[in-house]
Write an enzyme that holds these catalytic residues in place. Structure first.
Site, PDB file in Angstrom:
ATOM      1  N   LEU A 196       0.845  -1.201   0.000  1.00  0.00           N
ATOM      2  CA  LEU A 196       0.000   0.000   0.000  1.00  0.00           C
ATOM      3  C   LEU A 196       0.875   1.245   0.000  1.00  0.00           C
ATOM      4  O   LEU A 196       1.782   1.351   0.819  1.00  0.00           O
ATOM      5  CB  LEU A 196      -0.898   0.035   1.242  1.00  0.00           C
ATOM      6  CG  LEU A 196      -1.989  -1.020   1.394  1.00  0.00           C
ATOM      7  CD1 LEU A 196      -2.619  -0.923   2.777  1.00  0.00           C
ATOM      8  CD2 LEU A 196      -3.052  -0.835   0.323  1.00  0.00           C
ATOM      9  N   HIS A 197       0.588   2.165  -0.919  1.00  0.00           N
ATOM     10  CA  HIS A 197       1.319   3.435  -0.887  1.00  0.00           C
ATOM     11  C   HIS A 197       0.550   4.601  -1.498  1.00  0.00           C
ATOM     12  O   HIS A 197       0.949   5.751  -1.352  1.00  0.00           O
ATOM     13  CB  HIS A 197       2.664   3.293  -1.609  1.00  0.00           C
ATOM     14  CG  HIS A 197       2.546   3.249  -3.106  1.00  0.00           C
ATOM     15  ND1 HIS A 197       2.140   2.127  -3.783  1.00  0.00           N
ATOM     16  CD2 HIS A 197       2.758   4.198  -4.048  1.00  0.00           C
ATOM     17  CE1 HIS A 197       2.129   2.374  -5.086  1.00  0.00           C
ATOM     18  NE2 HIS A 197       2.487   3.628  -5.275  1.00  0.00           N
ATOM     19  N   ARG A 198      -0.572   4.344  -2.174  1.00  0.00           N
ATOM     20  CA  ARG A 198      -1.325   5.419  -2.820  1.00  0.00           C
ATOM     21  C   ARG A 198      -1.901   6.383  -1.785  1.00  0.00           C
ATOM     22  O   ARG A 198      -2.469   5.943  -0.778  1.00  0.00           O
ATOM     23  CB  ARG A 198      -2.478   4.852  -3.650  1.00  0.00           C
ATOM     24  CG  ARG A 198      -2.054   3.963  -4.792  1.00  0.00           C
ATOM     25  CD  ARG A 198      -1.794   4.747  -6.047  1.00  0.00           C
ATOM     26  NE  ARG A 198      -1.184   3.888  -7.067  1.00  0.00           N
ATOM     27  CZ  ARG A 198      -0.466   4.333  -8.076  1.00  0.00           C
ATOM     28  NH1 ARG A 198      -0.255   5.623  -8.179  1.00  0.00           N
ATOM     29  NH2 ARG A 198       0.049   3.513  -8.957  1.00  0.00           N
TER      30      ARG A 198
END
Length: 365
Positions: A208-210
């Site tokens: 996850l990074h958005r």
């Protein structure tokens, strides 16, 4: 012919590596084609940098602009200033940019203003979401590009609708898959495999990074809580992106099946993906790799610039919608996940096609 290859982030080097190999092959055949590799330094992880280049046999960059982090404007400006100096010092016939990071856009602008032709590898992909910085980078880069190397017919159509001349569009396939297929026999177990006594198809991998998923703490907490609960007893291996790590602090998300680990090397990460029951991600590139490795992929985004991973591959978009995430897990655990196929020309020969087109364009002997 002299080419400046530009890379700004780790995924860019995965795409650049096979192009360098293809150029070296042509050089060995006596073709007059040369390259210089420029690293803008947009993303830099000291712990992974040297091992990353070594494990994928990527030459270390000839020049590193060492831009590092900053706001979008600060980073873009620093890249443009540094790259302009590079072009003034080293003449070239073509600047080749890859992907959709800030360096891609910034260096395309500088090259075009200097009167140098621009080639864009992974041209034409669009998500339609202007809240994504990458989408802006794609639009600007493709508005300046001379030679468009595409991963799909869908990307071709996007460019044609924008008025790009068909003769300048080259459907070549996916260079990321070149690297994956070349290294699939070299994938290696990370320490987490033995530490948790993992078995194939018994665990999930999550990334996850958005900003849409991680920037708001309550939303991130609700998302991870739902996933950890739906996964039941299946371990979730979560290599934590530096951006996400800062936000996770203080959220008290301690589930017995959720295992936070540092980012993995390319060979280790793809080993984990290859043997996973499924991957949960908001990354675009990972959806391509899961498609080729035939691993179910649950993408926490409402749209994608890689629709072929959904239409043909193993990817399903769920956004951050509770009911869609639950439906995806139901399909996964009931073993009714769709059977994917590999998109056209994702065969490991994309870089060879790119270089062959350049030789034809420049009529090299």
């Amino acid at each position: 012919m002299n080419i400046l290859l530009v890379a700004g982030a780790r995924p860019n080097f995965i795409k650049i590596a096979p192009i360098i190999d293809a150029i070296k092959t042509k050089q060995a055949q006596g073709i007059n084609i040369n390259y210089k590799l420029i690293h803008t330094g947009q993303h830099y992880d000291k712990n992974l940098s040297d091992t990353f280049f070594t494990e994928l046999n990527i030459p270390f960059p000839d020049t590193n602009l060492n831009v590092k982090s900053g706001t979008q404007a600060e980073q873009t400006a620093a890249i443009m200033v540094g790259f302009e100096k590079e072009l003034q010092q080293h003449q070239c016939d073509l600047v080749m940019v890859v992907g959709d990071v800030t360096s891609t856009m910034a260096c395309a602008i500088v090259a075009k203003k200097a009167g140098i032709k621009v080639a864009h590898v992974e041209a034409g992909i669009r998500s339609g979401d202007l809240n994504m910085p990458e989408e802006i980078n794609r639009i600007v880069t493709d508005s300046l590009t001379d030679y468009f190397f595409t991963t799909s017919t869908h990307a071709n159509n996007n460019l044609i609708q924008l008025g790009v001349t068909k003769n300048n569009i080259f459907f070549v396939g996916n260079v990321m898959i070149d690297t994956l297929l070349k290294n699939k026999h070299r994938l290696k177990k990370p320490s987490i495999w033995s530490n948790l006594d993992l078995k194939p198809n018994s665990y999930l991998v999550m990334t996850l990074h958005r900003p849409s998923n991680v920037d708001e703490k309550n939303n991130l907490k609700a998302l991870i809580t739902q996933i950890a609960t739906l996964a039941e007893n299946h371990p979730i291996i979560f290599p934590v992106h530096p951006r996400t790590k800062k936000i996770l602090k203080g959220l008290d998300l301690n589930f017995s099946n959720l295992h936070y680990i540092d980012p993995l090397s390319y060979l280790e990460f793809n080993y984990m993906v290859k043997h996973a029951l499924a991957v949960i991600t908001d990354s675009g590139g990972i959806t391509e790799e899961t498609t080729v490795m035939n691993v179910p992929c649950i993408t926490l985004r409402a749209c994608t610039e890689r629709p072929e991973t959904c239409n043909i591959g193993t990817n399903v978009l769920v956004g951050n919608k509770t009911e869609k995430i639950e439906a995806a897990f139901t399909s996964l655990f009931s073993k009714t996940w769709k059977q994917g196929q590999i998109p056209e020309l994702w065969d490991g020969k994309t870089a060879e096609r790119i270089v062959n087109h350049l030789i034809a364009i420049y009529q090299l002997q």
